[in-house]
Structure formats: C-alpha cells, structure tokens
Design an enzyme around this catalytic site. Sequence first.
Site, mmCIF file in Angstrom:
data_model
loop_
_atom_site.group_PDB
_atom_site.id
_atom_site.type_symbol
_atom_site.label_atom_id
_atom_site.label_comp_id
_atom_site.label_asym_id
_atom_site.label_seq_id
_atom_site.Cartn_x
_atom_site.Cartn_y
_atom_site.Cartn_z
ATOM 1 N N HIS A 238 2.430 -32.184 -21.972
ATOM 2 C CA HIS A 238 1.233 -32.735 -21.346
ATOM 3 C C HIS A 238 1.350 -34.260 -21.351
ATOM 4 O O HIS A 238 1.919 -34.842 -22.279
ATOM 5 C CB HIS A 238 0.001 -32.283 -22.142
ATOM 6 C CG HIS A 238 -1.299 -32.637 -21.473
ATOM 7 N ND1 HIS A 238 -1.814 -33.902 -21.506
ATOM 8 C CD2 HIS A 238 -2.158 -31.890 -20.757
ATOM 9 C CE1 HIS A 238 -2.951 -33.915 -20.822
ATOM 10 N NE2 HIS A 238 -3.181 -32.710 -20.361
ATOM 11 N N ARG A 281 -0.334 -31.913 -16.423
ATOM 12 C CA ARG A 281 0.682 -30.902 -16.750
ATOM 13 C C ARG A 281 0.961 -30.067 -15.513
ATOM 14 O O ARG A 281 0.164 -30.060 -14.557
ATOM 15 C CB ARG A 281 0.250 -30.037 -17.925
ATOM 16 C CG ARG A 281 -1.172 -29.540 -17.845
ATOM 17 C CD ARG A 281 -1.560 -28.833 -19.125
ATOM 18 N NE ARG A 281 -2.996 -28.740 -19.244
ATOM 19 C CZ ARG A 281 -3.630 -27.721 -19.766
ATOM 20 N NH1 ARG A 281 -2.955 -26.688 -20.215
ATOM 21 N NH2 ARG A 281 -4.942 -27.725 -19.869
ATOM 22 N N LYS A 284 -1.382 -28.283 -12.663
ATOM 23 C CA LYS A 284 -2.778 -28.702 -12.807
ATOM 24 C C LYS A 284 -3.072 -29.779 -11.752
ATOM 25 O O LYS A 284 -2.216 -30.167 -10.978
ATOM 26 C CB LYS A 284 -3.051 -29.209 -14.235
ATOM 27 C CG LYS A 284 -2.819 -28.187 -15.317
ATOM 28 C CD LYS A 284 -3.817 -27.036 -15.363
ATOM 29 C CE LYS A 284 -5.259 -27.356 -15.398
ATOM 30 N NZ LYS A 284 -5.911 -27.198 -16.679
ATOM 31 N N ASP A 287 -5.392 -36.391 -11.672
ATOM 32 C CA ASP A 287 -6.527 -36.995 -12.373
ATOM 33 C C ASP A 287 -6.157 -38.452 -12.636
ATOM 34 O O ASP A 287 -5.064 -38.743 -13.143
ATOM 35 C CB ASP A 287 -6.764 -36.236 -13.692
ATOM 36 C CG ASP A 287 -7.878 -36.816 -14.554
ATOM 37 O OD1 ASP A 287 -8.272 -37.974 -14.325
ATOM 38 O OD2 ASP A 287 -8.334 -36.112 -15.470
ATOM 39 N N CYS A 289 -6.829 -40.609 -14.861
ATOM 40 C CA CYS A 289 -6.456 -41.120 -16.190
ATOM 41 C C CYS A 289 -4.961 -40.947 -16.452
ATOM 42 O O CYS A 289 -4.366 -41.721 -17.204
ATOM 43 C CB CYS A 289 -7.293 -40.490 -17.299
ATOM 44 S SG CYS A 289 -7.076 -38.726 -17.514
ATOM 45 N N TYR A 290 -4.348 -39.965 -15.770
ATOM 46 C CA TYR A 290 -2.901 -39.783 -15.959
ATOM 47 C C TYR A 290 -2.099 -40.871 -15.257
ATOM 48 O O TYR A 290 -0.887 -40.965 -15.462
ATOM 49 C CB TYR A 290 -2.457 -38.394 -15.497
ATOM 50 C CG TYR A 290 -3.154 -37.296 -16.274
ATOM 51 C CD1 TYR A 290 -3.156 -37.313 -17.659
ATOM 52 C CD2 TYR A 290 -3.833 -36.269 -15.622
ATOM 53 C CE1 TYR A 290 -3.819 -36.330 -18.379
ATOM 54 C CE2 TYR A 290 -4.492 -35.283 -16.335
ATOM 55 C CZ TYR A 290 -4.485 -35.323 -17.719
ATOM 56 O OH TYR A 290 -5.141 -34.355 -18.436
ATOM 57 N N ASP A 340 -16.639 -43.148 -15.081
ATOM 58 C CA ASP A 340 -16.961 -43.290 -16.506
ATOM 59 C C ASP A 340 -16.056 -44.364 -17.095
ATOM 60 O O ASP A 340 -15.128 -44.832 -16.433
ATOM 61 C CB ASP A 340 -16.831 -41.940 -17.255
ATOM 62 C CG ASP A 340 -15.422 -41.402 -17.228
ATOM 63 O OD1 ASP A 340 -14.552 -42.033 -17.836
ATOM 64 O OD2 ASP A 340 -15.179 -40.367 -16.575
HETATM 65 C C1 LIG Z 1 -3.417 -41.935 -27.963
HETATM 66 C C2 LIG Z 1 -4.368 -40.949 -27.456
HETATM 67 C C3 LIG Z 1 -5.734 -41.007 -27.968
HETATM 68 C C4 LIG Z 1 -3.944 -40.062 -26.566
HETATM 69 C C5 LIG Z 1 -4.787 -39.085 -25.859
HETATM 70 C C6 LIG Z 1 -3.899 -38.272 -25.059
HETATM 71 C C7 LIG Z 1 -4.604 -37.284 -24.166
HETATM 72 C C8 LIG Z 1 -5.236 -37.777 -22.912
HETATM 73 C C9 LIG Z 1 -4.562 -36.023 -24.468
HETATM 74 C C10 LIG Z 1 -5.134 -34.993 -23.585
HETATM 75 C C11 LIG Z 1 -5.227 -33.712 -24.309
HETATM 76 C C12 LIG Z 1 -5.365 -32.481 -23.433
HETATM 77 C C13 LIG Z 1 -4.707 -31.252 -23.890
HETATM 78 C C14 LIG Z 1 -6.031 -32.499 -22.314
HETATM 79 C C15 LIG Z 1 -6.144 -31.302 -21.418
HETATM 80 O O1 LIG Z 1 -7.354 -31.324 -20.881
HETATM 81 P P1 LIG Z 1 -7.684 -30.499 -19.560
HETATM 82 O O2 LIG Z 1 -7.142 -29.117 -19.663
HETATM 83 O O3 LIG Z 1 -9.149 -30.656 -19.351
HETATM 84 O O4 LIG Z 1 -6.951 -31.365 -18.469
HETATM 85 P P2 LIG Z 1 -5.731 -31.022 -17.483
HETATM 86 O O5 LIG Z 1 -6.181 -29.913 -16.600
HETATM 87 O O6 LIG Z 1 -5.557 -32.303 -16.726
HETATM 88 O O7 LIG Z 1 -4.534 -30.687 -18.339
HETATM 89 ZN ZN LIG Z 2 -8.978 -37.708 -16.689
#
Ligand SMILES: CC(C)=CCC/C(C)=C/CC/C(C)=C/COP(=O)(O)OP(=O)(O)O
Ligand SMILES: [Zn+2]
Length: 410
Positions: A238, A281, A284, A287, A289-290, A340
């Site tokens: 991820h 990942r 998916k 987004d 933030c990625y 946000d």
């Molecule tokens: C240093 C630090 C604090 C790092 C944070 C790293 C970070 C953003 C981790 C995300 C964890 C995670 C499994 C998200 C999946 O969410 P989701 O299933 O809602 O999102 P997705 O569909 O995009 O995978």
């Molecule tokens: Zn995000």
Amino acid sequence: MELPVYPPLPTDGWPTPTTRVQAETEASCRAFFIDISDLPQEEIHQLQKAGFLDQDERVCLLKDRHVPYLAHGLEFLPAGFQSMDASRPWFIYWILHALEILDADLTSFKAACINTIKRCWSDALGGGFGGGILQLGHMATTYASCLALAIIGTPEAYDVVDRQALLAFFLSLKDPVTGAFHAHEHGEVDVRITYCVISIASLYGILTPELTFGVIEFVAACQTYEGGFGPMPFQEAHGGYTFSATAILSISNAFDRVNIPALTHYVAFRQMSVEGGYQGRTNKLVDGCYSFWQGAVPALIAQYTRGIYVSDRELHQRYILMCGQQIEGGLRDKPGKPRDHYHSCYVLSGLSLSQHGDGQVPIVVAGSPDNLVKPTHPAYNISPDKVLLIQAYWDNKASHRIEEVVESMD
Ligand SMILES: CC(C)=CCC/C(C)=C/CC/C(C)=C/COP(=O)(O)OP(=O)(O)O
Ligand SMILES: [Zn+2]
C-alpha cells in the site's frame, strides 16, 4: 435458457462493483479535464473570473483561496470534525506544512502552535506527545508534533522537545522480536510507526544504534511480491507503507537491502493512466493524498532508476489542478469528495514533489507558471531548509557541549 453464473454477477451490467466504480471515477475525472480549445469564449471568461484560468487560459493553483482555508482551520473546525480532538498535532502539522509549501507567512501562528504542542506532551502517562491535552502519548501524534516544531524552526520550538525523554519513549515502544515499533503501549507494530520513529530521531539527532537495531531487516521483510511494501511482512502493499519503508531506506542509506526494480515497477504502475493521480493499492481508486504517499517514491529512488524519473509529472499535475482543488479553497481526494486539511497537505506535498522531482531533475510546472510552489523534502515532508536547520541546531549544541567539557578539563 441461459445458465446462471455462480456467484451471481451484479445486475447493473458491470462484471464487478470494482469495475463499475473505476469507470465512474474515470468519467468524473474526464468531466474535469477541460480542453480549453473546445470551450466557448463565454465559459473561458467565467473560468478566468473564477480564478481557475489565467489570462493566457492556463489552469491555476488557487493559492489565494487555499491559504485562507488552511489558516482558518487552525482557529475554527466545524462540528463534523469533533472526532479529530485526538489529532490536534496532526492539524497543526498538516496546516503549517501546506502553508509553507504555499510560501505563506507562519509568524502569527507560531506561539499558539508551540503552546498547544507543549501541552500535548504526556509526562504522567509514559511520555510522547498525545493527540490532545491529557491524552496518552502516541507515536503518530509524536511524529506530527515534532514535524510541526521543526517547521516552526526556532530554538524555542526545538527546545519544547526533551530529547532524552523522547528517546526513552521511542525505546519503550521498540518491539524486541521484530525491531519495529508499537504505536503506543500494546498498540500495533508496523512500518508506518517505525518510519515515524526513524524520521523524527534523525531530525532530532537521536538516531542511536539501539533504536535502529533490526529496523532494516524488518523493512526488507515488508516488501511484497508486487514490489511495494505492506505494513508487516506478508501483508498487502500500500502507498502509505511503501512511502514509509522507502523513506526509512533513504534516511538509512540502505536501498541495497531491497529489490529496487520491483519497487520501481510497483510505483510506476500505481499512477492511473486516465486520471493521472495515484491509487493507494492495486485495483483501488485514485486519491489525491497518494500524490504524496506514492508520489514521493520516484523522488526517493531517483538515483537508482537510470536517469528516468518514474512518474508522468504533467499528467499528475493535471489531476491535482483539475480534480484535486475545491473552487472555494482546500484540496481533496477526488471530484465529489469534500476538501479537508489532511488532503490539502498531502495533495500540495505531491504537487511540490511532482514539480521539483528529487531536486536533480528540471522543474516541471503544469498550467500557469505561477503554480510553482516551494519544495518539500521527499523523506521528511517538511521544507528541505528546515531539515538542514534542525539537524544543524543539534549538531551545534553537541559541539558546544564538547567544547564545554574540553574547557572544564583544562
Ligand atoms: C507516516 C504515516 C502516518 C503514514 C500513513 C500512511 C497511510 C496513508 C496509511 C494508509 C493506511 C491504509 C491501509 C489505508 C487504506 O485505506 P482505504 O482502504 O480507505 O483506502 P484505499 O482504498 O485507497 O486503499
Ligand atoms: Zn486520501
């Protein structure tokens, strides 16, 4: 008669729900990718009036709206954000960092930010900075607090941190079996929390062998068959964990311990070909933030990718500018999602990295040339100058201390 398929297919004509939401997301992004040459003059004027296009019809980063949105977030949060009361240091970091990327003046916020963070230190509850006053110390809020103080960048801010107490807090949460770290007493152990420790310890001059023991072996074991990194060995790769692992390797100069071609392949294919932004990942949705969590990886590995910067930087910035901005100010995950402060911070961090790369490649600025923002450090995600400043501060303290000891011996 047509035979049924087991289990039954969705009735909306899509092979799977995942295929449907992916197609919907692509369509909603396409609707935002305006081709100026197709627009009637009247619409171009309206977009120019709204500040979204400049006089030469290039897309703009709405700096003048993002700055007030961010600054306001320090002084007021809507009722819907009540549950974020355990994330005060996070808000301070997200907002200060987004503002520094936008080159805004932080002076008027510094004293209250220092005061808030100081009061989050959890002396009676085992050390570390908590998410609020009288809350248990937590590795993630300790990371956010220490980064915010580093951004403030004054001796008064740095000296909020009792470095010996911080080191003791980190060591108290080291897992003796894996070498990684717990988020809090009995809390989860993963590569993200381990990154929090390694990055802060290296900024605050306390990266001791006791702290780093076993860390690289743990990180290497988190690389998966896809080439990215999961939170723990044998878990799904991820972006959040891939960033954490790659940044640890960069800080520790230990890229020789992992499979870089596999990591390069992983991150290159997390950039979405239609949307231009990154997914967290495989299979998916994109987004914003990625743009940072995945988008920092090409910068971190740039010296190992044979002169190729493995990101389409124009396409990436098009996603950020056209799909990631809310017209009233603030940045977001994707069209249809509300702005946000978390996304504002990481979308702008991703934009900065996309523009500046690793600092060794030519700058690329999509849209208006005024969209250029300040650089961010790909491993620490604060201004590169603030990284040098805080590390020099502790180095100077150490050399003064040595001078004092030598003088006392004369
Ligand atoms: C240093 C630090 C604090 C790092 C944070 C790293 C970070 C953003 C981790 C995300 C964890 C995670 C499994 C998200 C999946 O969410 P989701 O299933 O809602 O999102 P997705 O569909 O995009 O995978
Ligand atoms: Zn995000």
